[in-house]
Each structure stands twice: as C-alpha cells, then as structure tokens.
Design a protein around this motif. Structure first.
Motif, mmCIF file in Angstrom:
data_model
loop_
_atom_site.group_PDB
_atom_site.id
_atom_site.type_symbol
_atom_site.label_atom_id
_atom_site.label_comp_id
_atom_site.label_asym_id
_atom_site.label_seq_id
_atom_site.Cartn_x
_atom_site.Cartn_y
_atom_site.Cartn_z
ATOM 1 N N GLY A 69 -0.202 -9.363 -2.305
ATOM 2 C CA GLY A 69 -1.434 -9.029 -3.008
ATOM 3 C C GLY A 69 -2.662 -9.415 -2.203
ATOM 4 N N ILE A 70 -2.543 -10.508 -1.434
ATOM 5 C CA ILE A 70 -3.647 -10.971 -0.598
ATOM 6 C C ILE A 70 -3.747 -10.120 0.673
ATOM 7 N N PRO A 83 -2.776 -5.160 -0.771
ATOM 8 C CA PRO A 83 -2.871 -5.116 -2.240
ATOM 9 C C PRO A 83 -1.961 -4.099 -2.922
ATOM 10 N N ASN A 84 -1.820 -2.894 -2.350
ATOM 11 C CA ASN A 84 -1.002 -1.907 -3.064
ATOM 12 C C ASN A 84 0.478 -2.273 -3.077
ATOM 13 N N GLY A 129 1.470 -5.424 -2.894
ATOM 14 C CA GLY A 129 1.469 -6.585 -3.782
ATOM 15 C C GLY A 129 1.497 -6.193 -5.245
ATOM 16 N N LEU A 130 0.756 -5.121 -5.573
ATOM 17 C CA LEU A 130 0.714 -4.651 -6.955
ATOM 18 C C LEU A 130 2.093 -4.150 -7.389
ATOM 19 N N ILE A 187 -4.635 -10.361 -8.577
ATOM 20 C CA ILE A 187 -5.055 -10.480 -7.170
ATOM 21 C C ILE A 187 -4.999 -9.109 -6.488
ATOM 22 N N SER A 188 -3.894 -8.395 -6.731
ATOM 23 C CA SER A 188 -3.716 -7.075 -6.113
ATOM 24 C C SER A 188 -4.774 -6.086 -6.598
ATOM 25 N N GLY A 226 -8.006 -7.008 -5.037
ATOM 26 C CA GLY A 226 -7.921 -6.625 -3.634
ATOM 27 C C GLY A 226 -8.131 -5.130 -3.437
ATOM 28 N N MET A 227 -7.483 -4.335 -4.292
ATOM 29 C CA MET A 227 -7.615 -2.881 -4.200
ATOM 30 C C MET A 227 -9.031 -2.435 -4.528
ATOM 31 N N TRP A 241 -11.220 -3.328 -1.580
ATOM 32 C CA TRP A 241 -10.915 -2.397 -0.496
ATOM 33 C C TRP A 241 -11.600 -1.058 -0.759
#
Ligand SMILES: [Zn+2]
Length: 109
Positions: free
Chosen positions: A54-55, A58-59, A61-62, A89-90, A93-94, A97
């Motif tokens: 996720g860090i 992100p995708n 991680g999701l 977090i993901s 992050g997304m 981004w």
C-alpha cells in the motif's frame, strides 16, 4: 477439511443438516479455497503485505488488503484491522498518485 453453508458461506459442522448462522436447510459444501482452511491461522499475511505494498504500490496494496479483509472474515477477524489500515493507506496512496498526475498535467500546459 471443513464444509460451508451454500447460502451464507459460514463454516458448518461435518454432520450438520442446516446452517446455525442463517438457518437455511442445506448440507453445505466442501471447498478447496485459495486459503488453506486446515492450517491454524495465527496471522494474516495478506493484510501485512497489503500495508507494505500500500505504501509502495497502492493498487497492488489495495488488492492484497481486500484479500486480507476477506481472509480475516473467514478466520475469526484475524488481521482485520491491519487489512482495513492497508485499504486506507492504499486508497490514500492512489488518491495522492492521481492528484499528482492531475497537478503535473495542469502545470505542463
Ligand atoms: Zn448459512
């Protein structure tokens, strides 16, 4: 090996004829799932990986966090909180981004 209710998917006793969770009369079905149901689950590796990815990505991680969340629901909520943290977090992050992509696109005009 366990069997699961055909309606709600909750684990059932081997000799049960109806589901104690939803009350549906069914004999359940055996499942060979992606997750090994026979092994003793003590931690949720999908949730842990979900936070790590996720860090970084992100995708990915999701996706892992959502798998981790489903995994937690099947295994007494083990790792449910870290899976939710991973999803958050993901998602953040997304979003970051995506925002940086839009901002850079605007600035280059
Ligand atoms: Zn059921």
């Amino acid at each position: 090996m366990k069997k699961y209710c055909t309606r709600c998917g909750k684990p059932m006793d081997i000799d049960a004829t109806f589901c104690v969770e939803c009350g549906t009369a069914n004999k359940g079905e055996y499942k060979h799932s992606f997750f090994s149901d026979d092994e003793e689950v003590t931690y949720n590796k999908f949730a842990t990986l979900g936070i790590v990815f996720g860090i970084m990505i992100p995708n990915v991680g999701l996706a892992l966090s959502i798998i981790g969340y489903c995994y937690a629901k099947r295994h007494n909520d083990i790792g449910k909180k870290p899976a939710m943290v991973g999803i958050i977090i993901s998602a953040v992050g997304m979003t970051l981004w995506f925002l940086s992509y839009i901002i850079s696109a605007i600035l280059q005009k």
